[in-house]
Design an enzyme around this catalytic site. Structure first.
Site, PDB file in Angstrom:
ATOM      1  N   LYS A  34       0.842  -1.198   0.000  1.00 12.94           N
ATOM      2  CA  LYS A  34       0.000   0.000   0.000  1.00 12.94           C
ATOM      3  C   LYS A  34       0.883   1.255   0.000  1.00 12.94           C
ATOM      4  O   LYS A  34       2.090   1.177   0.229  1.00 12.94           O
ATOM      5  CB  LYS A  34      -0.909  -0.024   1.224  1.00 12.94           C
ATOM      6  CG  LYS A  34      -0.176   0.013   2.552  1.00 12.94           C
ATOM      7  CD  LYS A  34      -1.101  -0.328   3.716  1.00 12.94           C
ATOM      8  CE  LYS A  34      -0.354  -0.230   5.031  1.00 12.94           C
ATOM      9  NZ  LYS A  34      -1.083  -0.879   6.126  1.00 12.94           N
ATOM     10  N   ARG A 129     -10.944  -0.167  14.439  1.00 19.60           N
ATOM     11  CA  ARG A 129     -10.763   0.597  13.207  1.00 19.60           C
ATOM     12  C   ARG A 129     -11.713   0.019  12.165  1.00 19.60           C
ATOM     13  O   ARG A 129     -12.792   0.539  11.973  1.00 19.60           O
ATOM     14  CB  ARG A 129      -9.283   0.518  12.791  1.00 19.60           C
ATOM     15  CG  ARG A 129      -8.843   1.621  11.891  1.00 19.60           C
ATOM     16  CD  ARG A 129      -7.340   1.629  11.659  1.00 19.60           C
ATOM     17  NE  ARG A 129      -6.840   0.403  11.059  1.00 19.60           N
ATOM     18  CZ  ARG A 129      -5.580   0.207  10.684  1.00 19.60           C
ATOM     19  NH1 ARG A 129      -4.691   1.169  10.866  1.00 19.60           N
ATOM     20  NH2 ARG A 129      -5.207  -0.920  10.141  1.00 19.60           N
ATOM     21  N   TYR A 251      16.864  28.814  10.233  1.00 19.43           N
ATOM     22  CA  TYR A 251      15.656  29.462  10.733  1.00 19.43           C
ATOM     23  C   TYR A 251      15.523  29.249  12.236  1.00 19.43           C
ATOM     24  O   TYR A 251      15.714  28.133  12.742  1.00 19.43           O
ATOM     25  CB  TYR A 251      14.418  28.851  10.075  1.00 19.43           C
ATOM     26  CG  TYR A 251      14.249  29.211   8.620  1.00 19.43           C
ATOM     27  CD1 TYR A 251      14.033  30.526   8.224  1.00 19.43           C
ATOM     28  CD2 TYR A 251      14.278  28.224   7.644  1.00 19.43           C
ATOM     29  CE1 TYR A 251      13.849  30.850   6.886  1.00 19.43           C
ATOM     30  CE2 TYR A 251      14.088  28.535   6.311  1.00 19.43           C
ATOM     31  CZ  TYR A 251      13.879  29.850   5.936  1.00 19.43           C
ATOM     32  OH  TYR A 251      13.692  30.161   4.620  1.00 19.43           O
ATOM     33  N   MET A 299      13.054  23.906   3.750  1.00 24.55           N
ATOM     34  CA  MET A 299      12.265  23.230   2.714  1.00 24.55           C
ATOM     35  C   MET A 299      13.143  22.404   1.768  1.00 24.55           C
ATOM     36  O   MET A 299      12.799  21.277   1.420  1.00 24.55           O
ATOM     37  CB  MET A 299      11.461  24.268   1.923  1.00 24.55           C
ATOM     38  CG  MET A 299      10.515  23.644   0.918  1.00 24.55           C
ATOM     39  SD  MET A 299       9.610  24.879  -0.023  1.00 24.55           S
ATOM     40  CE  MET A 299       8.450  25.487   1.181  1.00 24.55           C
TER      41      MET A 299
HETATM   42  C1  LIG Z   1      -0.361  -1.977   6.694  1.00 29.16           C
HETATM   43  C2  LIG Z   1      -0.985  -3.272   7.054  1.00 29.16           C
HETATM   44  C3  LIG Z   1      -0.212  -4.411   7.274  1.00 29.16           C
HETATM   45  C4  LIG Z   1       1.298  -4.394   7.286  1.00 29.16           C
HETATM   46  O1  LIG Z   1       1.753  -3.879   8.523  1.00 29.16           O
HETATM   47  P1  LIG Z   1       3.313  -3.769   8.844  1.00 29.16           P
HETATM   48  O2  LIG Z   1       3.346  -3.279  10.238  1.00 29.16           O
HETATM   49  O3  LIG Z   1       3.874  -2.779   7.886  1.00 29.16           O
HETATM   50  O4  LIG Z   1       3.878  -5.121   8.653  1.00 29.16           O
HETATM   51  C5  LIG Z   1      -0.860  -5.606   7.492  1.00 29.16           C
HETATM   52  N1  LIG Z   1      -2.216  -5.656   7.523  1.00 29.16           N
HETATM   53  C6  LIG Z   1      -2.982  -4.576   7.349  1.00 29.16           C
HETATM   54  C7  LIG Z   1      -4.458  -4.699   7.420  1.00 29.16           C
HETATM   55  C8  LIG Z   1      -2.400  -3.349   7.121  1.00 29.16           C
HETATM   56  O5  LIG Z   1      -3.173  -2.264   6.950  1.00 29.16           O
END
Ligand SMILES: *Cc1c(COP(=O)(O)O)cnc(C)c1O
Length: 353
Positions: A34, A129, A251, A299
Site C-alpha cells: 500500500k 478501526r 531558521y 524546505m
Molecule cells: C499496513 C498493514 C499491514 C502491514 O503492517 P506492517 O506493520 O507494515 O507489517 C498488514 N495488515 C494490514 C491490514 C495493514 O493495513
C-alpha cells in the site's frame, strides 16, 4: 547537472527481506505494498517481490495496474470496495477484497452477482478501526456467505499491539474462537506478529514494513532481524560555511556554535520528505562517516557538522537514511516511525534501482 538528491531502491534487499519472511513462517505471504509500496514505487516493489503469494493495497486502479502488468497472484484490497461499480471491477479482474462494515454488506446485497468474489471478512478484535466485532460477526458472516457471487471467504484481523508489550494473546484467543466455527483460511499477522508470534501465522501473513528493511519494534534493530534497508536517500553537499563561536544556524537559530566550526549545506529538505521535526544531533552520513544534523531543516536544505571531517566539502556524498544509516534512527530523532518517513518521500525525488 540535476539537483543531486535521489532515492536508491535496492531490489535485492527487497528479495532478501522477503526471504527473511519466508524463513520465519510456512504461511503464504501477502506482501503489503500500500501507499505506493511504502513510498518505494508500486511496480518497482512488485517486480522485486514477484515471488510473494499475494499483494495487498488500497486503490483498485493500482490493483488493476498490477493485473495488467501480468501479476497472477492474489491481490487484496485492504479497505475493500466503496461502490457497486468497484464490485464489478473486482470480479472482472479477479481481485480479492476486504469486507469490514454493514454498509458494504448492503452494497453486496444490491450487487446482481455477475462473476465471483473472494472476500476477506474482517474482524475487529480490538483495534477499533475496521471490521465486525466478535458479537456481530456471526450474523454478518451469514449475510456475506449467502450471497451467490461469493466464492471464498478468508478471515482476517489486525493487531493493535503486536509490536508492544501488550502483545496479541487476548486478541488471538478471541480470533481463534471465532475461526473455530468456520472452515476458512485465517490471516492475522503483520510484520511484528510474523516475527514475534508464530501462533498468529495462520494461512496468510501480511508483512509490510519488514519487507522494506525497517524494524517494526522500537527495541530491536532491522539488522538484528536480518533485514536490509531498501531505500537509501542520498544527496550531496552544495555549500560550506565556516562558523565563529556564537554564530547561529538556520531558521529560528536552533543551533548556536560554541566554537569555530565548519558546516555543510545538503540539498535535502522537508519538501523532499526529510522530517522537519528531526532534532539537532540526528545522525547523517557524509562520505560514509557519521556526523550530525545542526539547526532546523528547511524546505530544500539542511545543515550538517563537518568540523571533524576536514576532507568533506562541496560535492561530498551524503546519506540521509538507508545503507549504513538505519531509517529507524532518523525516525526516532524526529519523533515518528520509519513508515511515515518512507511514505512521505515526495514526488520530486528521483528514484533509481
Ligand atoms: C499496513 C498493514 C499491514 C502491514 O503492517 P506492517 O506493520 O507494515 O507489517 C498488514 N495488515 C494490514 C491490514 C495493514 O493495513
Amino acid at each position: 547537472m540535476p539537483r543531486p538528491i535521489q532515492a536508491f531502491i535496492d531490489q535485492n534487499a527487497l528479495q532478501n527481506n522477503l526471504h527473511a519472511a519466508r524463513r520465519s513462517t510456512s504461511a503464504r505471504i501477502m506482501a503489503v505494498i500500500k501507499a505506493n509500496g511504502y513510498g518505494h514505487g508500486l511496480l518497482r516493489v512488485a517486480e522485486a517481490l514477484a515471488a510473494a503469494d499475494g499483494f495487498a493495497l488500497l486503490d483498485i486502479q493500482d490493483a488493476i495496474a498490477l493485473r495488467e502488468a501480468g501479476y497472477r497472484q492474489t491481490i487484496l484490497l485492504l479497505e475493500g470496495f466503496f461502490t457497486e461499480t468497484d464490485l464489478e471491477r473486482i470480479a472482472e479482474y479477479d481481485l480479492s477484497c476486504v469486507i469490514h462494515s454493514h454498509w458494504q454488506i448492503s452494497l453486496l446485497d444490491a450487487y446482481p452477482g455477475r462473476g465471483t468474489l473472494d472476500l476477506w471478512f474482517k474482524l475487529n478484535s480490538g483495534m477499533q478501526r475496521l471490521g465486525f466485532t466478535p458479537e456481530e460477526s456471526a450474523l454478518a458472516m451469514e449475510a456475506v456467505r449467502r450471497h451467490k457471487a461469493v466464492r471464498e471467504i478468508t478471515l482476517m484481523s489486525h493487531f493493535p499491539n503486536a509490536d508492544e508489550a501488550a502483545g496479541v494473546s487476548a486478541q488471538l484467543a478471541v480470533l481463534n474462537d471465532i475461526a473455530g466455527k468456520y472452515r476458512m483460511a485465517r490471516s492475522w499477522a503483520n510484520s511484528a506478529a510474523l516475527l514475534r508470534y508464530p501462533a498468529t501465522h495462520g494461512d496468510w501473513v501480511r508483512p509490510g514494513i519488514m519487507l522494506y528493511g525497517a524494524s517494526p519494534f522500537a527495541e530491536i534493530t532491522a539488522q538484528q532481524l536480518g533485514l536490509k534497508p531498501v531505500m537509501t536517500l542520498r544527496s550531496r553537499i552544495i555549500a560550506v560555511q565556516s562558523l565563529a563561536a556564537g554564530d547561529e544556524v538556520g531558521y529560528g537559530a536552533k543551533f548556536r556554535a560554541d566554537r569555530p566550526m565548519r558546516i555543510g549545506i545538503v540539498a535535502c529538505g522537508y519538501a523532499d520528505g526529510y522530517p522537519r521535526h528531526a532534532i539537532n544531533g540526528t545522525p547523517v552520513l557524509v562520505e560514509g562517516r557519521r556526523t550530525q544534523l545542526l539547526g532546523r531543516v528547511s524546505m530544500d536544505m539542511l545543515s550538517v557538522d563537518l568540523t571533524a571531517l576536514p576532507g568533506a566539502g562541496a560535492g561530498s556524498q551524503v546519506v540521509l537514511w538507508g545503507e549504513g544509516l538505519p531509517i529507524d534512527e532518523i525516525a526516532a530523532a524526529a519523533g515518528t516511525i520509519s513508515y511515515e518517513l518512507l511514505c512521505a518521500l515526495t514526488g520530486r525525488v528521483p528514484c533509481l534501482t
